[in-house]
Design a protein around this motif. Structure first.
Motif, PDB file in Angstrom:
ATOM      1  N   LEU A  67     -33.073  20.304 -40.878  1.00  0.00           N
ATOM      2  CA  LEU A  67     -32.635  19.150 -41.672  1.00  0.00           C
ATOM      3  C   LEU A  67     -31.238  18.698 -41.258  1.00  0.00           C
ATOM      4  O   LEU A  67     -30.964  17.487 -41.148  1.00  0.00           O
ATOM      5  CB  LEU A  67     -32.673  19.491 -43.161  1.00  0.00           C
ATOM      6  N   LEU A  68     -30.348  19.651 -41.034  1.00  0.00           N
ATOM      7  CA  LEU A  68     -29.004  19.308 -40.557  1.00  0.00           C
ATOM      8  C   LEU A  68     -29.071  18.637 -39.191  1.00  0.00           C
ATOM      9  O   LEU A  68     -28.376  17.639 -38.935  1.00  0.00           O
ATOM     10  CB  LEU A  68     -28.127  20.562 -40.482  1.00  0.00           C
ATOM     11  N   ALA A  69     -29.920  19.172 -38.300  1.00  0.00           N
ATOM     12  CA  ALA A  69     -30.077  18.588 -36.975  1.00  0.00           C
ATOM     13  C   ALA A  69     -30.613  17.161 -37.072  1.00  0.00           C
ATOM     14  O   ALA A  69     -30.176  16.270 -36.334  1.00  0.00           O
ATOM     15  CB  ALA A  69     -31.008  19.448 -36.134  1.00  0.00           C
ATOM     16  N   GLY A  70     -31.550  16.945 -37.995  1.00  0.00           N
ATOM     17  CA  GLY A  70     -32.074  15.597 -38.189  1.00  0.00           C
ATOM     18  C   GLY A  70     -31.003  14.647 -38.682  1.00  0.00           C
ATOM     19  O   GLY A  70     -30.907  13.506 -38.229  1.00  0.00           O
ATOM     20  N   GLY A  71     -30.179  15.110 -39.626  1.00  0.00           N
ATOM     21  CA  GLY A  71     -29.128  14.263 -40.165  1.00  0.00           C
ATOM     22  C   GLY A  71     -28.032  13.941 -39.172  1.00  0.00           C
ATOM     23  O   GLY A  71     -27.363  12.907 -39.280  1.00  0.00           O
ATOM     24  N   LEU A  72     -27.823  14.821 -38.200  1.00  0.00           N
ATOM     25  CA  LEU A  72     -26.760  14.628 -37.207  1.00  0.00           C
ATOM     26  C   LEU A  72     -27.287  14.118 -35.880  1.00  0.00           C
ATOM     27  O   LEU A  72     -26.498  13.915 -34.941  1.00  0.00           O
ATOM     28  CB  LEU A  72     -26.019  15.953 -36.988  1.00  0.00           C
ATOM     29  N   ALA A  73     -28.606  13.913 -35.764  1.00  0.00           N
ATOM     30  CA  ALA A  73     -29.212  13.540 -34.482  1.00  0.00           C
ATOM     31  C   ALA A  73     -28.650  12.218 -33.963  1.00  0.00           C
ATOM     32  O   ALA A  73     -28.704  11.200 -34.670  1.00  0.00           O
ATOM     33  CB  ALA A  73     -30.724  13.427 -34.638  1.00  0.00           C
ATOM     34  N   PRO A  74     -28.123  12.202 -32.719  1.00  0.00           N
ATOM     35  CA  PRO A  74     -27.580  10.962 -32.157  1.00  0.00           C
ATOM     36  C   PRO A  74     -28.629  10.083 -31.483  1.00  0.00           C
ATOM     37  O   PRO A  74     -28.352   8.941 -31.138  1.00  0.00           O
ATOM     38  CB  PRO A  74     -26.581  11.484 -31.119  1.00  0.00           C
ATOM     39  N   SER A  75     -29.841  10.623 -31.287  1.00  0.00           N
ATOM     40  CA  SER A  75     -30.876   9.868 -30.585  1.00  0.00           C
ATOM     41  C   SER A  75     -32.233  10.110 -31.226  1.00  0.00           C
ATOM     42  O   SER A  75     -32.424  11.083 -31.974  1.00  0.00           O
ATOM     43  CB  SER A  75     -30.925  10.274 -29.110  1.00  0.00           C
ATOM     44  N   ALA A  81     -30.399  17.326 -48.370  1.00  0.00           N
ATOM     45  CA  ALA A  81     -31.602  18.149 -48.430  1.00  0.00           C
ATOM     46  C   ALA A  81     -31.341  19.533 -47.849  1.00  0.00           C
ATOM     47  O   ALA A  81     -31.810  20.548 -48.386  1.00  0.00           O
ATOM     48  CB  ALA A  81     -32.741  17.462 -47.667  1.00  0.00           C
ATOM     49  N   ALA A  82     -30.589  19.598 -46.755  1.00  0.00           N
ATOM     50  CA  ALA A  82     -30.253  20.886 -46.148  1.00  0.00           C
ATOM     51  C   ALA A  82     -29.442  21.743 -47.112  1.00  0.00           C
ATOM     52  O   ALA A  82     -29.664  22.966 -47.221  1.00  0.00           O
ATOM     53  CB  ALA A  82     -29.471  20.671 -44.854  1.00  0.00           C
ATOM     54  N   MET A  83     -28.506  21.126 -47.815  1.00  0.00           N
ATOM     55  CA  MET A  83     -27.698  21.877 -48.780  1.00  0.00           C
ATOM     56  C   MET A  83     -28.565  22.390 -49.935  1.00  0.00           C
ATOM     57  O   MET A  83     -28.381  23.515 -50.423  1.00  0.00           O
ATOM     58  CB  MET A  83     -26.571  20.991 -49.320  1.00  0.00           C
ATOM     59  N   GLY A  84     -29.511  21.572 -50.372  1.00  0.00           N
ATOM     60  CA  GLY A  84     -30.422  22.007 -51.433  1.00  0.00           C
ATOM     61  C   GLY A  84     -31.264  23.191 -51.010  1.00  0.00           C
ATOM     62  O   GLY A  84     -31.471  24.145 -51.778  1.00  0.00           O
ATOM     63  N   VAL A  85     -31.745  23.153 -49.766  1.00  0.00           N
ATOM     64  CA  VAL A  85     -32.533  24.268 -49.235  1.00  0.00           C
ATOM     65  C   VAL A  85     -31.674  25.522 -49.148  1.00  0.00           C
ATOM     66  O   VAL A  85     -32.136  26.638 -49.445  1.00  0.00           O
ATOM     67  CB  VAL A  85     -33.115  23.900 -47.858  1.00  0.00           C
TER      68      VAL A  85
END
Length: 424
Positions: free
Chosen positions: A115-123, A195-199
């Protein structure tokens, strides 16, 4: 298959033996999980499955921000759902081979990172990769439900599973509403990070509160996967449950995959927001889950499956009449019918889970995998068939197909009860 069957006899543990060797899990299984633990598991299942749906209301914002075409951005939810289906088939059976607590915690960590990777994804490429991993790790919901069934006493199993399924269904229901709101006010990246923080928070609570589980088999991974077919071959009750739920899922998916298109056309000309509002009917299914579980404990799950499939059949049959009403009357009929068939489908699912979890206690994760893979097959077939029927013959053909599929599911449950009494 004979080798697998022999391996079962040598390696599978009975429910009593598993409980006595699982330490604190054994104590919990004897007395049943506490109310706080049951609610914790419900929350964990809800947050896990919600991760599958966060992206759907945000696709327009996502496409514009990340520079992707409408067609390309559609692969985000597609890969998430594909990952979930693959995870149920390839990962969920591991719950019988290893400590379920460890599996749940590992998946929680992976889900948080994805989820963190999705939120920070540059592409888009990185977002697609994160989406696939989100789907795979979100299958921890399918580890939590068998865990709850194992901890529950058989006289309360239906109610406990129903409560956990309420959390799971509420996660599906609220995920789209929450993500749409957060994305509009704070951006789509904020939703993934929140969402990542909730998980992470629910993961800490599960780490502290969930007991360990003894493995119930020592089958190799290859034999574990092969045993899915062996379970289906050996257990008539599993075949009946999987087939009936698959048929219900066909009608369920055909309805939801075509509703927005139907409402967008004449005579309604309504937008996606109205179609989304009909999704709130899912609350009826969520509220029905613990009631269905309680009824299954008291009257037996077989009866509840016939009630659920019967309600679903009558509801879809009622929706077949919608073209004979005025536009306003059709909307009211849609609302009532949606609430009713959703309750019927979810009620039947809870009863089927009660049946399946009682078949072979040492194989609950694999039994759960068979049931849910069958559901996904039905949903995929229903979506494809529903779209084709709507394009060729219109809405009445869709609801007609859903009615026939539900009636067939009722027939399966009626035949299952009849053959069961005949064998007795």
């Amino acid at each position: 298959m004979s080798d697998i069957h022999k391996s079962y006899n040598q390696t599978s543990l009975t429910a009593t033996h598993a409980a006595t060797t699982a330490g604190t899990a054994g104590t919990a299984a004897h007395h049943g999980p506490s109310r706080p633990l049951t609610l914790l598991l419900a929350g964990g299942a809800g947050l896990a499955v919600a991760s599958l749906y966060y992206s759907q209301p945000m696709l327009g914002v996502l496409a514009a921000d990340i520079g992707a075409s409408d067609r390309a951005i559609g692969f985000v939810p597609t890969l998430t759902q594909l990952g979930y289906a693959l995870g149920i088939l390839l990962l969920a059976p591991l719950g019988d081979r290893y400590d379920r607590r460890s599996i749940i915690l590992i998946k929680l960590v992976v889900l948080m990172v994805a989820l963190l990777a999705g939120g920070l994804a540059p592409s888009l490429a990185l977002l697609l990769g994160a989406s696939l991993v989100i789907g795979l790790s979100a299958t921890l919901a399918q580890d939590i439900v068998p865990a709850a069934a194992t901890l529950a006493h058989e006289t309360r199993r239906g109610k406990v599973v129903g409560t956990v399924m309420t959390g799971l269904l509420m996660g599906i229901l609220l995920s789209r509403v929450v993500s749409g709101f957060v994305a509009e006010h704070f951006g789509w990246r904020a939703m993934f990070i929140a969402a990542a923080m909730g998980v992470a928070l629910i993961g800490i609570a599960i780490w502290r509160g969930l007991p360990r589980f003894a493995p119930t088999t020592s089958l190799s991974y290859a034999a574990l996967l092969a045993s899915l077919l062996d379970l289906l071959r050996r257990h008539r009750a599993l075949r009946h449950a999987a087939l009936a739920q698959e048929l219900l899922s066909m009608g369920f998916s055909a309805f939801w995959s075509t509703l927005a298109i139907m409402l967008h056309a004449a005579p309604f000309h309504l937008g996606s927001a109205v179609a989304g509002a009909f999704g709130l009917a899912g609350a009826a299914g969520a509220l029905a889950a613990p009631l269905a579980g309680h009824l299954a404990d008291r009257k037996g799950p077989e009866l509840v499956t016939r009630i659920g499939t019967g309600i679903t059949t009558l509801s879809f049959a009622l929706l077949c009449l919608s073209p004979f009403f005025s536009p306003v009357g059709q909307l009211w009929l849609l609302g009532v019918g949606t609430v009713a068939f959703d309750m019927g489908v979810q009620t039947t699912l809870i009863a089927h889970q009660s049946i399946v979890y009682g078949i072979e206690p040492g194989a609950r994760s694999r039994l759960n995998a068979v049931l849910f893979v069958s559901m996904f097959i039905g949903m995929a077939a229903g979506a494809a068939l529903g779209s084709a029927l709507l394009a060729q013959w219109g809405w009445m053909a869709v609801t007609g197909m859903a009615t026939l599929a539900s009636l067939a599911a009722f027939g399966v449950r009626y035949w299952a009860a009849k053959t069961r009494h005949t064998r007795k």
